[in-house]
Scaffold this motif. Structure first.
Motif, PDB file in Angstrom:
ATOM      1  N   ILE A  51      57.217  39.938  44.439  1.00  0.00           N
ATOM      2  CA  ILE A  51      56.033  40.690  44.890  1.00  0.00           C
ATOM      3  C   ILE A  51      56.138  42.152  44.462  1.00  0.00           C
ATOM      4  N   LYS A  52      57.330  42.738  44.607  1.00  0.00           N
ATOM      5  CA  LYS A  52      57.533  44.140  44.196  1.00  0.00           C
ATOM      6  C   LYS A  52      57.358  44.296  42.685  1.00  0.00           C
ATOM      7  N   THR A  53      57.823  43.290  41.927  1.00  0.00           N
ATOM      8  CA  THR A  53      57.675  43.318  40.466  1.00  0.00           C
ATOM      9  C   THR A  53      56.199  43.327  40.073  1.00  0.00           C
ATOM     10  N   ILE A  54      55.419  42.420  40.661  1.00  0.00           N
ATOM     11  CA  ILE A  54      53.985  42.341  40.356  1.00  0.00           C
ATOM     12  C   ILE A  54      53.288  43.641  40.765  1.00  0.00           C
ATOM     13  N   HIS A  55      53.613  44.128  41.955  1.00  0.00           N
ATOM     14  CA  HIS A  55      53.004  45.368  42.447  1.00  0.00           C
ATOM     15  C   HIS A  55      53.305  46.534  41.511  1.00  0.00           C
ATOM     16  N   SER A  56      54.568  46.677  41.111  1.00  0.00           N
ATOM     17  CA  SER A  56      54.971  47.814  40.277  1.00  0.00           C
ATOM     18  C   SER A  56      54.352  47.751  38.888  1.00  0.00           C
ATOM     19  N   SER A  57      54.414  46.569  38.256  1.00  0.00           N
ATOM     20  CA  SER A  57      53.894  46.445  36.897  1.00  0.00           C
ATOM     21  C   SER A  57      52.396  46.727  36.846  1.00  0.00           C
ATOM     22  N   LEU A  58      51.665  46.249  37.859  1.00  0.00           N
ATOM     23  CA  LEU A  58      50.213  46.464  37.874  1.00  0.00           C
ATOM     24  C   LEU A  58      49.855  47.878  38.335  1.00  0.00           C
ATOM     25  N   GLU A  59      50.665  48.457  39.226  1.00  0.00           N
ATOM     26  CA  GLU A  59      50.395  49.833  39.668  1.00  0.00           C
ATOM     27  C   GLU A  59      50.532  50.804  38.500  1.00  0.00           C
ATOM     28  N   ILE A  60      51.490  50.546  37.607  1.00  0.00           N
ATOM     29  CA  ILE A  60      51.644  51.368  36.402  1.00  0.00           C
ATOM     30  C   ILE A  60      50.341  51.370  35.607  1.00  0.00           C
ATOM     31  N   GLU A  61      49.628  50.239  35.627  1.00  0.00           N
ATOM     32  CA  GLU A  61      48.376  50.106  34.869  1.00  0.00           C
ATOM     33  C   GLU A  61      47.140  50.493  35.687  1.00  0.00           C
ATOM     34  N   GLY A  62      47.359  51.012  36.910  1.00  0.00           N
ATOM     35  CA  GLY A  62      46.228  51.523  37.692  1.00  0.00           C
ATOM     36  C   GLY A  62      45.715  50.622  38.798  1.00  0.00           C
ATOM     37  N   ASN A  63      46.398  49.491  39.039  1.00  0.00           N
ATOM     38  CA  ASN A  63      45.967  48.604  40.124  1.00  0.00           C
ATOM     39  C   ASN A  63      46.196  49.285  41.476  1.00  0.00           C
ATOM     40  N   THR A  64      45.236  49.143  42.398  1.00  0.00           N
ATOM     41  CA  THR A  64      45.271  49.886  43.668  1.00  0.00           C
ATOM     42  C   THR A  64      45.763  49.064  44.866  1.00  0.00           C
ATOM     43  N   LEU A  65      46.037  47.769  44.671  1.00  0.00           N
ATOM     44  CA  LEU A  65      46.427  46.937  45.815  1.00  0.00           C
ATOM     45  C   LEU A  65      47.837  47.281  46.294  1.00  0.00           C
ATOM     46  N   THR A  66      48.036  47.183  47.606  1.00  0.00           N
ATOM     47  CA  THR A  66      49.325  47.487  48.215  1.00  0.00           C
ATOM     48  C   THR A  66      50.234  46.259  48.180  1.00  0.00           C
ATOM     49  N   ILE A  67      51.507  46.471  48.482  1.00  0.00           N
ATOM     50  CA  ILE A  67      52.456  45.353  48.572  1.00  0.00           C
ATOM     51  C   ILE A  67      51.996  44.359  49.631  1.00  0.00           C
ATOM     52  N   GLU A  68      51.458  44.876  50.752  1.00  0.00           N
ATOM     53  CA  GLU A  68      50.983  43.996  51.831  1.00  0.00           C
ATOM     54  C   GLU A  68      49.826  43.121  51.347  1.00  0.00           C
ATOM     55  N   GLN A  69      48.909  43.712  50.578  1.00  0.00           N
ATOM     56  CA  GLN A  69      47.780  42.936  50.054  1.00  0.00           C
ATOM     57  C   GLN A  69      48.252  41.885  49.046  1.00  0.00           C
ATOM     58  N   ILE A  70      49.205  42.254  48.203  1.00  0.00           N
ATOM     59  CA  ILE A  70      49.729  41.298  47.217  1.00  0.00           C
ATOM     60  C   ILE A  70      50.465  40.164  47.924  1.00  0.00           C
ATOM     61  N   THR A  71      51.213  40.496  48.975  1.00  0.00           N
ATOM     62  CA  THR A  71      51.887  39.472  49.778  1.00  0.00           C
ATOM     63  C   THR A  71      50.866  38.491  50.348  1.00  0.00           C
ATOM     64  N   ALA A  72      49.758  39.014  50.833  1.00  0.00           N
ATOM     65  CA  ALA A  72      48.701  38.167  51.389  1.00  0.00           C
ATOM     66  C   ALA A  72      48.133  37.227  50.327  1.00  0.00           C
ATOM     67  N   ILE A  73      47.934  37.738  49.108  1.00  0.00           N
ATOM     68  CA  ILE A  73      47.419  36.895  48.018  1.00  0.00           C
ATOM     69  C   ILE A  73      48.430  35.796  47.688  1.00  0.00           C
ATOM     70  N   VAL A  74      49.720  36.156  47.616  1.00  0.00           N
ATOM     71  CA  VAL A  74      50.776  35.161  47.353  1.00  0.00           C
ATOM     72  C   VAL A  74      50.743  34.063  48.413  1.00  0.00           C
ATOM     73  N   GLU A  75      50.458  34.448  49.654  1.00  0.00           N
ATOM     74  CA  GLU A  75      50.439  33.496  50.770  1.00  0.00           C
ATOM     75  C   GLU A  75      49.055  32.866  50.993  1.00  0.00           C
ATOM     76  N   ASN A  76      48.166  33.052  49.998  1.00  0.00           N
ATOM     77  CA  ASN A  76      46.813  32.462  50.039  1.00  0.00           C
ATOM     78  C   ASN A  76      45.977  32.928  51.222  1.00  0.00           C
ATOM     79  N   ARG A  77      46.214  34.169  51.646  1.00  0.00           N
ATOM     80  CA  ARG A  77      45.372  34.751  52.694  1.00  0.00           C
ATOM     81  C   ARG A  77      44.295  35.616  52.044  1.00  0.00           C
ATOM     82  N   ARG A  78      43.185  35.796  52.764  1.00  0.00           N
ATOM     83  CA  ARG A  78      42.047  36.528  52.213  1.00  0.00           C
ATOM     84  C   ARG A  78      42.362  38.023  52.153  1.00  0.00           C
ATOM     85  N   VAL A  79      41.953  38.645  51.051  1.00  0.00           N
ATOM     86  CA  VAL A  79      42.193  40.074  50.857  1.00  0.00           C
ATOM     87  C   VAL A  79      40.889  40.745  50.450  1.00  0.00           C
ATOM     88  N   ILE A  80      40.623  41.910  51.032  1.00  0.00           N
ATOM     89  CA  ILE A  80      39.462  42.699  50.630  1.00  0.00           C
ATOM     90  C   ILE A  80      39.940  43.808  49.707  1.00  0.00           C
TER      91      ILE A  80
END
Length: 326
Positions: A51-80
């Motif tokens: 999760i940290k790897t995905i968050h970091s690589s995409l944040e470098i490219e300007g992605n705004t989602l937090t680690i908590e939001q990415i964790t939710a996506i990994v766990e198939n929970r809804r994210v706004i």
């Protein structure tokens, strides 16, 4: 540099004393990882690092989602959040889950990975760019990438170097990362592909690389990362970038090995042993040789768990029992 590659020559770099020292130290760290049974770290740690790897690589490219939001996506929970950012994360999850199916030495695999990573984000996902591009930093053009007609031969040369050159894989993975960024084969997604492919190259060398926090450390030193790329561009060889990336890799090993009191669960031991023994038959005694810190009773419980959960088959009885992973 470009012409040297175009005519099939080795990408230019110098093996410095610093590079040799870092390679030797990383090799020692790999030995420590093996001794601590961290080739495949505990399941929860692997999940967190992914999760940290995905968050970091995409944040470098300007992605705004937090680690908590990415964790939710990994766990198939809804994210706004922004649709593009959510799609980038979902695509990255797909690619990292697909790593075992990708061949680090294959240009076709490389394009397939880009197709998965950029699916729905650009029209030409998985295809080499068809127009010229320049990399802008601030108000200045920092780098003009090779023309589109040169991309296929350049990438073929780069994969040929990766497959056939005698240099150490630690060094070649850094060279590939730099040269791919320089060639800039795609209209978008080159940065995340460079980092992903270096991970894949190294994972093929040792499984622990799949779970090291390399991209997290790159994010923490993002300015230094771009500075190393820029200085290598200016010098006409990737030496400085190799030194930077080996420092990052070395630091990521130290982070992993600094985890205190790591206790493997039965499923962690079973999966780790599977990666070692592969398809060979083995006994409880073989299993114990690999995990000297556990008791024979614990080994028996592990193997009973693996059998009851359909992970292994067994033949024989009592002391003559042999197991084999399915």
């Amino acid at each position: 540099m470009i012409l040297s590659q175009l005519y099939g020559m080795k990408p230019p770099y110098t093996i410095t004393g610093k590079i040799l020292k870092l390679v030797a130290s990383i090799s020692e760290k790999i030995g420590e990882v093996n001794a601590a049974h961290l080739s495949k770290p505990p399941t929860e740690l692997r999940k967190k690092n992914r999760i940290k790897t995905i968050h970091s690589s995409l944040e470098i490219e300007g992605n705004t989602l937090t680690i908590e939001q990415i964790t939710a996506i990994v766990e198939n929970r809804r994210v706004i959040g922004p649709k593009k950012d959510i799609l980038e994360v979902k695509n990255a999850i797909v690619v990292y889950d697909y790593l075992d199916n990708l061949n680090p030495n294959s240009f076709e695999s490389f394009c397939e990975a880009h197709g998965l990573l950029m699916n729905g984000l650009i029209e030409s996902a998985g295809q080499l760019r068809s127009k010229s591009v320049g990399i802008v930093k601030g108000s200045e053009i920092a780098h003009i990438a090779p023309q589109s007609g040169m991309l296929k031969p350049l990438m073929n040369d780069l994969f040929d170097y990766l497959k056939n050159d005698d240099d150490l894989i630690l060094i070649k993975s850094c060279v590939f990362h730099y040269e791919m960024e320089f060639i800039h084969p795609f209209i978008d997604g080159n940065g995340r592909m460079g980092r992903l492919w270096q991970t894949l190259i190294l994972k093929n060398y040792h499984p622990v690389f799949e779970f090291l926090p390399i991209e997290t450390l790159i994010k923490e030193r993002q300015e230094n990362y771009y500075e190393a790329l820029g200085k290598s561009d200016n010098s006409g060889e990737s030496t400085l970038f190799i030194e930077f990336m080996l420092e990052i890799i070395h630091e990521s090993f130290e982070e992993l090995l600094n985890i205190q009191n790591v206790s493997l669960e039965n499923i962690d031991r079973i999966n780790l042993f599977k990666s070692i023994i592969k398809e060979d038959y083995f006994s409880r005694k073989d299993y114990l040789k690999n995990f000297r810190e556990i008791s024979p009773a614990t080994a028996s419980r592990d193997l009973k768990f693996a059998f009851e959960n359909g992970m292994v088959e067994k033949i024989g009885d009592k002391n003559s029992t042999r197991y084999k992973f399915k």
